[in-house]
Design a protein around this motif. Sequence first.
Motif, mmCIF file in Angstrom:
data_model
loop_
_atom_site.group_PDB
_atom_site.id
_atom_site.type_symbol
_atom_site.label_atom_id
_atom_site.label_comp_id
_atom_site.label_asym_id
_atom_site.label_seq_id
_atom_site.Cartn_x
_atom_site.Cartn_y
_atom_site.Cartn_z
ATOM 1 N N THR A 71 0.844 -1.198 0.000
ATOM 2 C CA THR A 71 0.000 0.000 0.000
ATOM 3 C C THR A 71 0.878 1.247 0.000
ATOM 4 N N GLU A 72 0.265 2.381 -0.305
ATOM 5 C CA GLU A 72 0.993 3.643 -0.227
ATOM 6 C C GLU A 72 1.375 3.961 1.218
ATOM 7 N N GLN A 73 0.552 3.468 2.152
ATOM 8 C CA GLN A 73 0.882 3.662 3.568
ATOM 9 C C GLN A 73 2.180 2.937 3.914
ATOM 10 N N ALA A 74 2.379 1.766 3.323
ATOM 11 C CA ALA A 74 3.634 1.031 3.547
ATOM 12 C C ALA A 74 4.823 1.842 3.039
ATOM 13 N N ASP A 75 4.648 2.477 1.873
ATOM 14 C CA ASP A 75 5.706 3.344 1.344
ATOM 15 C C ASP A 75 5.993 4.500 2.290
ATOM 16 N N SER A 76 4.928 5.102 2.815
ATOM 17 C CA SER A 76 5.092 6.250 3.717
ATOM 18 C C SER A 76 5.857 5.870 4.975
ATOM 19 N N LYS A 77 5.559 4.696 5.525
ATOM 20 C CA LYS A 77 6.266 4.241 6.722
ATOM 21 C C LYS A 77 7.748 4.018 6.425
ATOM 22 N N CYS A 78 8.016 3.522 5.226
ATOM 23 C CA CYS A 78 9.409 3.302 4.826
ATOM 24 C C CYS A 78 10.150 4.642 4.720
ATOM 25 N N ARG A 84 -5.957 2.516 -2.444
ATOM 26 C CA ARG A 84 -5.562 2.715 -3.840
ATOM 27 C C ARG A 84 -4.055 2.553 -3.988
ATOM 28 N N ARG A 85 -3.682 1.890 -5.096
ATOM 29 C CA ARG A 85 -2.260 1.641 -5.320
ATOM 30 C C ARG A 85 -1.904 2.029 -6.736
ATOM 31 N N ALA A 86 -1.045 3.037 -6.879
ATOM 32 C CA ALA A 86 -0.586 3.449 -8.196
ATOM 33 C C ALA A 86 0.057 2.255 -8.902
ATOM 34 N N GLY A 87 -0.218 2.123 -10.196
ATOM 35 C CA GLY A 87 0.353 1.031 -10.967
ATOM 36 C C GLY A 87 -0.544 -0.183 -11.078
ATOM 37 N N THR A 88 -1.698 -0.171 -10.381
ATOM 38 C CA THR A 88 -2.645 -1.282 -10.467
ATOM 39 C C THR A 88 -3.875 -0.860 -11.249
ATOM 40 N N LYS A 89 -4.593 -1.844 -11.766
ATOM 41 C CA LYS A 89 -5.781 -1.577 -12.568
ATOM 42 C C LYS A 89 -6.871 -0.884 -11.753
ATOM 43 N N ALA A 90 -7.039 -1.323 -10.503
ATOM 44 C CA ALA A 90 -8.115 -0.792 -9.669
ATOM 45 C C ALA A 90 -7.928 0.678 -9.324
#
Length: 434
Positions: free
Chosen positions: A49-56, A333-339
Amino acid sequence: MKIFYYTFGCKVNQYETENIRERFEQEGDTAAADIASADVCVINSCTVTEQADSKCMQMLRRIRKVSPRAVTVLAGCFPQAFSDKAEKLTECDIIVGTDDKGRIPEFTDRFMKTGERIISIRKHEKGEKFDTMTNKCSGEKTRSYIKIQDGCDCYCSYCIIPYARGHVRSKPMEDVVREASENIAAGHKELILTGINLCFYGRDLSERPTLTDVVEKVCSLDGEFRVRLGSIEPEMMLADDIKRLSVLDKLCPHFHLSLQSGCDSTLKNMNRRYDSSGYASLCATIRNYFPDCALTTDIMVGFPGEDEKAFEESLSFVEEIAFAEAHIFPYSRRAGTKADSFTDQVPQHIKHERAKRMAEVCAESKSGFLAGCVGKVFDVLFERETEADWHSGHAPNYVTVKVKRNSPSDSLRRQIRKVRIISSDKEVCYGEFV
């Protein structure tokens, strides 16, 4: 040197971080207790998730603030899936994708000699081989993970993982058996077979072994230990496999079957490869062959297009299955995915309200499952002591079991003992030795 490790995400990432640690130790390096005392900081990232990116990102900034002179390594799924973003991060000295994690000690040595930034992100290709990393495993641990598979070719509409992890590839069976044997010899009492999409194990190997084949092989090894499976995709479990697995005394009767939704229209929009009736039939078959099993799952709420009717269908289905435990999360929402491009996104407040309602149903079914364990006898693997009062461990079905300690110095760690369950609450069971 002293190395600080921080792992985000799944059990596969944890396994790979352990491998990185062991490779540093082979060079004479040791683990740092915290960032401040570290010469090198290794961050193994998740990008679900984008939240995972933010934590990183927060962790990287914290490292630069606390220990500005430390060599900072960013590895894993985030740089692999979003290399353009990762390369712009000034906080990182070394950036590695999902394939070159084993070379991190080598890259660190090179950076410390030259001072030149290193970026090693190789694009995944069809037919690439499984990374041969193995873990010798600390003799202090009770349970150990064995990564037997990597990659995914499913391309669910919400998921970035196929782009981060690449195509399906498997560890040769002889390597799995060798690593399992080493873990058993080191005294580990539980081996957890894990992967990105575990049920695809063997599809890329010339012998075409299946997950069931490799489980049978590991369970046939000598020693006092048991085997547990990681997360399983429901469409990959066939009745014949379940029948074969049911006769393996060392296999834990715990099946984590990723559901995501109990509504067929939502499952179709997710590009999942099963429907609710097939999933329910699978659960019934497993319970028939494994009477005391635990069925656990992941459930997503608020997927694009999920209206109230679709959510109610999912809620009713989850209530019907009565999972022993469930991980519930709102769609992100995840950038790079169809959804991400779907127009009928669900408002955030509705997603959180639905997650709360789903959690209430799952908490009730968990409580009922634990109550159903009362009176039964399980072989409990004790892992630790909680405070001064309790031995704590897990039954084969992954129920947490606590038994009173005789004294504060009394320890049963790494022992398997028969325990009769005498009571339960909403989270754990309490027992007495048989």
